[in-house]
Design a protein around this motif. Structure first.
Motif, PDB file in Angstrom:
ATOM      1  N   ARG A 117     -35.067 -49.962  44.898  1.00  0.00           N
ATOM      2  CA  ARG A 117     -34.689 -48.693  44.652  1.00  0.00           C
ATOM      3  C   ARG A 117     -34.509 -48.168  45.991  1.00  0.00           C
ATOM      4  O   ARG A 117     -33.568 -46.603  45.542  1.00  0.00           O
ATOM      5  CB  ARG A 117     -36.105 -48.222  43.437  1.00  0.00           C
ATOM      6  CG  ARG A 117     -36.387 -49.080  42.277  1.00  0.00           C
ATOM      7  CD  ARG A 117     -37.545 -48.271  41.235  1.00  0.00           C
ATOM      8  NE  ARG A 117     -37.281 -48.901  39.796  1.00  0.00           N
ATOM      9  CZ  ARG A 117     -38.501 -49.104  39.473  1.00  0.00           C
ATOM     10  NH1 ARG A 117     -38.939 -48.390  39.694  1.00  0.00           N
ATOM     11  NH2 ARG A 117     -38.211 -49.360  38.501  1.00  0.00           N
ATOM     12  N   GLN A 118     -35.433 -48.324  46.253  1.00  0.00           N
ATOM     13  CA  GLN A 118     -35.378 -47.960  47.645  1.00  0.00           C
ATOM     14  C   GLN A 118     -33.476 -47.153  48.181  1.00  0.00           C
ATOM     15  O   GLN A 118     -33.312 -46.948  49.493  1.00  0.00           O
ATOM     16  CB  GLN A 118     -36.168 -47.917  48.373  1.00  0.00           C
ATOM     17  CG  GLN A 118     -37.970 -47.631  48.725  1.00  0.00           C
ATOM     18  CD  GLN A 118     -39.068 -48.273  49.913  1.00  0.00           C
ATOM     19  OE1 GLN A 118     -38.314 -49.105  50.235  1.00  0.00           O
ATOM     20  NE2 GLN A 118     -39.975 -47.479  49.640  1.00  0.00           N
ATOM     21  N   GLU A 119     -33.787 -48.582  48.886  1.00  0.00           N
ATOM     22  CA  GLU A 119     -32.206 -49.158  49.018  1.00  0.00           C
ATOM     23  C   GLU A 119     -30.416 -48.269  47.973  1.00  0.00           C
ATOM     24  O   GLU A 119     -30.452 -47.648  48.483  1.00  0.00           O
ATOM     25  CB  GLU A 119     -32.018 -50.767  48.977  1.00  0.00           C
ATOM     26  CG  GLU A 119     -30.364 -51.443  49.155  1.00  0.00           C
ATOM     27  CD  GLU A 119     -30.224 -52.052  49.319  1.00  0.00           C
ATOM     28  OE1 GLU A 119     -28.733 -53.126  49.096  1.00  0.00           O
ATOM     29  OE2 GLU A 119     -31.179 -53.300  48.795  1.00  0.00           O
ATOM     30  N   THR A 120     -30.960 -48.260  46.748  1.00  0.00           N
ATOM     31  CA  THR A 120     -30.497 -47.835  45.898  1.00  0.00           C
ATOM     32  C   THR A 120     -30.160 -45.998  46.219  1.00  0.00           C
ATOM     33  O   THR A 120     -29.473 -45.163  46.600  1.00  0.00           O
ATOM     34  CB  THR A 120     -30.599 -48.027  44.534  1.00  0.00           C
ATOM     35  OG1 THR A 120     -30.603 -49.122  43.900  1.00  0.00           O
ATOM     36  CG2 THR A 120     -29.312 -47.168  43.537  1.00  0.00           C
ATOM     37  N   LEU A 121     -31.656 -45.627  46.484  1.00  0.00           N
ATOM     38  CA  LEU A 121     -31.633 -44.217  46.745  1.00  0.00           C
ATOM     39  C   LEU A 121     -30.895 -43.428  47.840  1.00  0.00           C
ATOM     40  O   LEU A 121     -30.368 -43.165  48.245  1.00  0.00           O
ATOM     41  CB  LEU A 121     -33.281 -43.911  46.542  1.00  0.00           C
ATOM     42  CG  LEU A 121     -33.641 -42.562  46.693  1.00  0.00           C
ATOM     43  CD1 LEU A 121     -32.937 -41.438  46.411  1.00  0.00           C
ATOM     44  CD2 LEU A 121     -34.826 -41.848  47.067  1.00  0.00           C
ATOM     45  N   ALA A 122     -30.829 -44.409  48.715  1.00  0.00           N
ATOM     46  CA  ALA A 122     -30.442 -44.366  50.076  1.00  0.00           C
ATOM     47  C   ALA A 122     -28.613 -44.447  50.478  1.00  0.00           C
ATOM     48  O   ALA A 122     -28.343 -43.912  50.988  1.00  0.00           O
ATOM     49  CB  ALA A 122     -31.043 -45.259  51.383  1.00  0.00           C
ATOM     50  N   ARG A 123     -28.108 -45.490  49.426  1.00  0.00           N
ATOM     51  CA  ARG A 123     -27.398 -45.929  49.368  1.00  0.00           C
ATOM     52  C   ARG A 123     -26.760 -44.606  48.734  1.00  0.00           C
ATOM     53  O   ARG A 123     -25.343 -43.935  48.974  1.00  0.00           O
ATOM     54  CB  ARG A 123     -26.594 -47.030  48.825  1.00  0.00           C
ATOM     55  CG  ARG A 123     -24.932 -47.200  48.381  1.00  0.00           C
ATOM     56  CD  ARG A 123     -25.176 -48.553  47.908  1.00  0.00           C
ATOM     57  NE  ARG A 123     -25.511 -49.210  46.333  1.00  0.00           N
ATOM     58  CZ  ARG A 123     -26.743 -49.549  45.958  1.00  0.00           C
ATOM     59  NH1 ARG A 123     -26.667 -50.439  47.015  1.00  0.00           N
ATOM     60  NH2 ARG A 123     -27.266 -49.566  45.066  1.00  0.00           N
TER      61      ARG A 123
END
Length: 96
Positions: free
Chosen positions: A52-58
């Motif tokens: 989720r954090q990776e998706t948000l950053a992307r």
């Protein structure tokens, strides 16, 4: 009679010992399963949180790039329209 009573007591004691051993083994298996499930759950939750954090950053990076691309497009379009206006003005000043 004492020998029969002694044999009965030995059978009862050994049955109680087997029962206690089975309960101890079941408790150990339950503890291992519980620890395994807890560890798997912890790893799964951490993995989902990282995803989720990776998706948000992307998505935030894409949004920033998209805003910059739209701003660059608008600036280029306005420059193009201004250039066309200048060409139109220059053509209208000269008689055919």
């Amino acid at each position: 009679m004492d020998a029969d009573a002694l044999h009965r007591e030995i059978r009862v004691a050994s049955r109680n010992g087997r029962n206690a051993l089975m309960v101890a083994v079941l408790a150990a298996v339950a503890a291992l399963l519980s620890a395994g499930v807890t560890a798997w759950t912890s790893v799964h939750v951490s993995s989902v949180q990282l995803d989720r954090q990776e998706t948000l950053a992307r998505e935030q990076a894409i949004r920033k790039d998209r805003v910059n691309a739209y701003a660059d497009f608008a600036a280029a379009y306005l420059d193009y329209v201004t250039l066309l206006g200048g060409i139109r003005g220059a053509l209208q000043e000269q008689p055919p």
